[in-house]
Design an enzyme around this catalytic site. Structure first.
Site, PDB file in Angstrom:
ATOM      1  N   SER A 198      44.949  29.407  54.126  1.00 55.77           N
ATOM      2  CA  SER A 198      43.491  29.421  54.252  1.00 55.77           C
ATOM      3  C   SER A 198      42.945  28.003  54.220  1.00 55.77           C
ATOM      4  CB  SER A 198      42.870  30.230  53.104  1.00 55.77           C
ATOM      5  OG  SER A 198      41.457  30.122  53.109  1.00 55.77           O
ATOM      6  N   TYR A 240      42.258  31.754  44.166  1.00 54.77           N
ATOM      7  CA  TYR A 240      42.677  32.055  45.540  1.00 54.77           C
ATOM      8  C   TYR A 240      43.064  30.771  46.269  1.00 54.77           C
ATOM      9  CZ  TYR A 240      42.295  33.696  50.391  1.00 54.77           C
ATOM     10  OH  TYR A 240      42.550  33.994  51.704  1.00 54.77           O
ATOM     11  N   ASP A 273      54.336  47.364  47.648  1.00 50.53           N
ATOM     12  CA  ASP A 273      53.518  46.277  47.123  1.00 50.53           C
ATOM     13  C   ASP A 273      54.329  44.997  47.198  1.00 50.53           C
ATOM     14  OD1 ASP A 273      52.320  44.419  45.102  1.00 50.53           O
ATOM     15  OD2 ASP A 273      50.950  46.108  44.830  1.00 50.53           O
TER      16      ASP A 273
END
Length: 248
Positions: free
Chosen positions: A145, A158, A65
């Site tokens: 993004s 996000y 992770d």
């Protein structure tokens, strides 16, 4: 002051979130380029295993992770012992969001920030320290993004994490002062990513408003990532947008 020589092309790339989609495509491109690659994700997929079996001397995979710093330190130690020092990192691992901010729990916000911003910054520090200890110069690529630059409902936390990585990209490039090239790629929405947040009507509307008339595919991002890892472009501290012109 004497001029710095170009940063060499990557020879061993660490890719986070390399299990599927864009991450796995990046791993494949690194292999096709003749370089070595270490890929990790929370779950090792068949695609990762196949590449490791096909290229045992150039591929190392692991289950970890991105928020587990100890596991990542062990992965870096094992992969560098097997394949040689790491001189490039692609920060691709991230989790999404599909809720309006007023409906997003504090725990979920913390999880998104920890996974998408804090963990990549800590991994970047680990890899940079590794490279500097080996006397190497290298390359860092953040996958961010278009959400960091434009507003989309349901993606507040996000978007904040991706904007943070964009800012970190610029600052790290300045801080490393030519020892490392640090850049980011900001894709527009992939169809699969958007479907969890937007309905088909909104999806179709955004596609129509995009000058290229289509959404982003992993294959659109790979050439840019390849350039930032392997070519002498002198691109540094930049966020490169791949969204079909939707943000113009």
């Amino acid at each position: 002051m004497s001029e710095q020589p170009p940063v060499p092309a990557a020879t061993h790339v660490l890719v986070s979130g390399g299990s599927r989609g864009l991450g796995l495509s990046i791993v494949q491109d690194v292999i096709n380029s003749g370089a070595k690659v270490t890929a990790f994700a929370r779950t090792v997929t068949d695609g990762m295993r196949e590449l490791a079996e096909q290229h045992p001397d150039r591929v190392h995979i692991g289950s970890a992770d991105i928020t587990d710093a100890a596991a990542l330190a062990q992965l870096i130690k094992e992969s560098s012992a097997k394949l040689g020092p790491i001189d490039a990192l692609v920060n691709n691992a991230a989790i999404g969001q599909d809720s309006l901010h007023v409906h997003t729990s504090a725990d979920r916000i913390d999880q998104i920030i920890s996974t998408n911003l804090t963990a990549p910054l800590l991994l970047t520090r680990q890899v940079m320290r590794h490279m500097m200890a080996k006397g190497m110069r290298g390359r860092i690529v953040m996958i961010t993004s278009i959400c960091a630059q434009r507003g989309y409902a349901g993606l507040v936390a996000y978007s904040a994490t991706k904007g943070g990585l964009d800012a970190a990209t610029r600052t790290l490039a300045r801080e490393m002062h030519g020892r490392m090239l640090v850049n980011a790629i900001a894709p527009g929405f992939f169809a699969s990513e958007m479907s969890s947040v937007l309905g088909q009507t909104q999806l179709d509307a955004i596609t129509r408003r995009t000058p290229s008339g289509r959404l982003v595919e992993p294959d659109n991002v790979i050439p840019l990532c390849h350039t930032l890892l392997f070519d002498d472009t002198n691109i540094n501290g930049q966020v490169l947008v791949v969204d079909g012109g939707g943000s113009i």
